[in-house]
Design an enzyme around this catalytic site. Structure first.
Site, PDB file in Angstrom:
ATOM      1  N   ASN A 160       0.801  -1.222   0.000  1.00  0.00           N
ATOM      2  CA  ASN A 160       0.000   0.000   0.000  1.00  0.00           C
ATOM      3  C   ASN A 160       0.837   1.278   0.000  1.00  0.00           C
ATOM      4  O   ASN A 160       0.386   2.310  -0.491  1.00  0.00           O
ATOM      5  CB  ASN A 160      -1.014   0.005   1.153  1.00  0.00           C
ATOM      6  CG  ASN A 160      -0.379  -0.149   2.507  1.00  0.00           C
ATOM      7  OD1 ASN A 160       0.730  -0.665   2.644  1.00  0.00           O
ATOM      8  ND2 ASN A 160      -1.081   0.288   3.535  1.00  0.00           N
ATOM      9  N   GLU A 259       4.767  -3.792  12.579  1.00  0.00           N
ATOM     10  CA  GLU A 259       3.744  -2.762  12.382  1.00  0.00           C
ATOM     11  C   GLU A 259       2.603  -3.460  11.670  1.00  0.00           C
ATOM     12  O   GLU A 259       2.670  -3.750  10.473  1.00  0.00           O
ATOM     13  CB  GLU A 259       4.303  -1.597  11.568  1.00  0.00           C
ATOM     14  CG  GLU A 259       3.465  -0.333  11.693  1.00  0.00           C
ATOM     15  CD  GLU A 259       2.365  -0.275  10.660  1.00  0.00           C
ATOM     16  OE1 GLU A 259       1.211  -0.601  11.032  1.00  0.00           O
ATOM     17  OE2 GLU A 259       2.625   0.081   9.520  1.00  0.00           O
ATOM     18  N   CYS A 293      -3.116   1.281   6.897  1.00  0.00           N
ATOM     19  CA  CYS A 293      -3.348   0.752   8.240  1.00  0.00           C
ATOM     20  C   CYS A 293      -3.816   1.845   9.183  1.00  0.00           C
ATOM     21  O   CYS A 293      -4.438   1.561  10.207  1.00  0.00           O
ATOM     22  CB  CYS A 293      -2.094   0.081   8.771  1.00  0.00           C
ATOM     23  SG  CYS A 293      -0.637   1.153   8.759  1.00  0.00           S
ATOM     24  N   GLU A 467       8.480   2.930  14.559  1.00  0.00           N
ATOM     25  CA  GLU A 467       9.229   3.386  13.388  1.00  0.00           C
ATOM     26  C   GLU A 467       9.115   4.897  13.313  1.00  0.00           C
ATOM     27  O   GLU A 467       8.083   5.469  13.643  1.00  0.00           O
ATOM     28  CB  GLU A 467       8.682   2.738  12.115  1.00  0.00           C
ATOM     29  CG  GLU A 467       8.896   1.238  12.081  1.00  0.00           C
ATOM     30  CD  GLU A 467       8.490   0.616  10.765  1.00  0.00           C
ATOM     31  OE1 GLU A 467       9.301  -0.143  10.194  1.00  0.00           O
ATOM     32  OE2 GLU A 467       7.359   0.870  10.299  1.00  0.00           O
TER      33      GLU A 467
END
Length: 486
Positions: A160, A259, A293, A467
């Site tokens: 994505n 993640e 997400c 991150e």
């Protein structure tokens, strides 16, 4: 940049990138990359094997000692050049992302700018891997703490955000002194391969960054995780796959950053600025057509303003231009593949069957490609499947509430905890609710939270580690304690 085609990218590798050069797969196998706007084949790339995965680890191992010993300033300058080269080629990268991913060009351009910033941020962070020195409480010795690179890192990225998810991992890994093997999503390998060329042009030594496109994702990643030289896994993707990889990583006790999925609640209180809330909803929901997400997945709107908010949101979504991502006028491109479009359609049909009402959209347009119309649903039953699943599409289900405790409970009623959004005119309430929401990030009167300078990550089954920010580089460093007297 005018007409764009893959043939204009004469330096785009279509093979594996191993040890600083493009090489074919060991079995000469290839797989097709599709255009989501048409379903037609764009090109083919090398299909990596387990042997190729081991060759990538070999290359990363051969480069590891020298890269770890490279002066932090020198590593920083390489990352700075990568930022500059990405910026110079931003239009090419954006068109390539739109072509293989389907996202609208404005979204793709935004992604490239965001992705490049990770190289600039970690160029600055590379010189800040600070240790510490202190006297032991007993006074017997000094406690010296050094920060050293964790080792070879396997980076597994989703389709994505094919540029940003790569740079968000490569940047801190290289800043910390790690060498890497990047396994990009098989739907979008082209952006990762062009990134390999850009990093090579920026001066990244051979073997420091290796790229392994492969349809055999589970097989090749498992092989690398069972090689004792691999000491780090960073994965962005679904919680389901994350669980599998955590089990695989356990065999060699590999350091993991995860993640994973999200199910972001978007809370609109009765005192919210509705114009701002709708603007924020359009960003939180429709960026990348909802394939993020961080996308707002469940809209909890106070009963006093729910009808007004839903009407305004539906009006905005109804006016969006749907079409191929590479067209300049497009605001909503196709979803990445047929499976994704079919899943979104099934979730909407299920919600309607359970009693939800369609305000706008509600189906797939009659055209080729993997499209889904921007959709707003109201009167969504609280037990509807669509509220428990990550939609990953341009659909906004609206649920009403009347009480703060009630809405916080509904927002937290999920296994996920990546991001939440809160709109209210009362700052005290906003901060109070932000503290109560069980998520790693909160957008308070903002529809966008992602920032290279901020720690990105979630709670519960949305992940492990962070991150971005200074924390992002710490995930690629190990603390070594030296006890010494002087």
């Amino acid at each position: 940049m005018g007409d764009f085609s893959l043939s204009s990218l004469t330096d785009l590798p279509l093979d594996l990138w191993v040890g600083g050069r493009a090489v074919p797969a060991s079995d000469e196998g290839r797989f097709d990359v599709l255009d989501p706007a048409t379903g037609e084949v764009l090109t083919s790339v090398a299909n990596g094997t387990v042997d190729d995965a081991m060759a990538c680890v070999d290359a990363a191992a051969a480069a590891a000692e020298a890269w770890a010993a490279t002066a932090p300033r020198q590593r920083a300058e390489v990352l700075r050049r990568a930022f500059e080269l990405m910026t110079a080629r931003s239009d090419e990268l954006a068109h390539l992302i739109s072509l293989e991913n389907g996202k609208a060009l404005p979204d793709a351009r935004g992604e490239v700018a965001y992705a490049a910033e990770f190289f600039r941020w970690y160029a600055e962070e590379a010189v800040r891997a600070a240790g510490s020195v202190m006297t032991a409480p007993s006074g017997a010795n000094r406690i010296v703490v050094l920060q050293q690179p964790v080792g070879i890192a396997v980076l597994v990225t989703p389709w994505n955000f094919p540029a940003a998810m790569a740079t968000r991992k490569i940047g801190p890994a290289l800043a910390a002194g790690c060498t890497v093997v990047l396994k990009p999503a098989s739907d979008t390998p082209l952006t990762a391969l062009l990134m390999a060329r850009i990093l090579d042009d920026a001066g990244v030594p051979a073997g420091v960054v290796n790229v392994l496109p492969a349809r055999r994702s589970g097989e090749v990643v498992s092989a690398m995780l069972h090689d004792p030289r691999v000491r780090k896994l960073s994965f962005t993707g679904s919680t389901e796959v994350g669980r599998v990889l955590l089990r695989e990583a356990a065999d060699q006790v590999v350091n993991c950053s995860m993640e994973l999925g999200g199910n972001a609640p978007f809370l609109v209180f009765e005192d919210a600025d509705l114009d701002a809330a709708v603007d924020g909803a359009m960003v939180a929901k429709m960026r990348n057509a909802g394939e993020a997400c961080t996308a707002a997945n469940r809209f909890f709107v106070h009963a006093d303003v729910a009808a007004d908010f839903s009407r305004r949101l539906a009006d905005r979504m109804a006016g969006m231009v749907v079409g191929p991502g590479t067209d300049d006028a497009t605001e909503v491109g196709p979803l990445v593949n047929e499976e994704s479009a079919a899943k979104v359609d099934d979730l909407v049909r299920g919600a309607v069957a359970a009693g939800a009402q369609v305000v706008v959209g509600g189906g797939r347009p009659e055209r080729e490609g993997f499209y889904y119309s921007p959709t707003v649903l109201v009167d969504v039953p609280r037990g509807a499947e669509i509220l428990g699943e990550e939609i990953f599409g341009p659909v906004a289900p609206v649920v009403t509430f009347t009480d703060e405790d009630e809405v916080v409970a509904m927002a937290n009623d999920t296994e996920f905890g990546l991001v939440s959004y809160v709109y209210t005119g009362d700052l005290a309430r906003g901060l109070r609710v932000s503290e109560r929401l069980d998520s790693g990030m909160v957008g308070l009167n903002r529809g966008l939270v992602s920032d290279p300078a901020a720690p990105f990550g979630g709670t519960k089954q949305s992940g492990i580690g962070r991150e971005g920010g200074h924390e992002g580089m710490l995930d690629y460093l190990e603390s070594k304690y030296v006890a010494v007297s002087w």
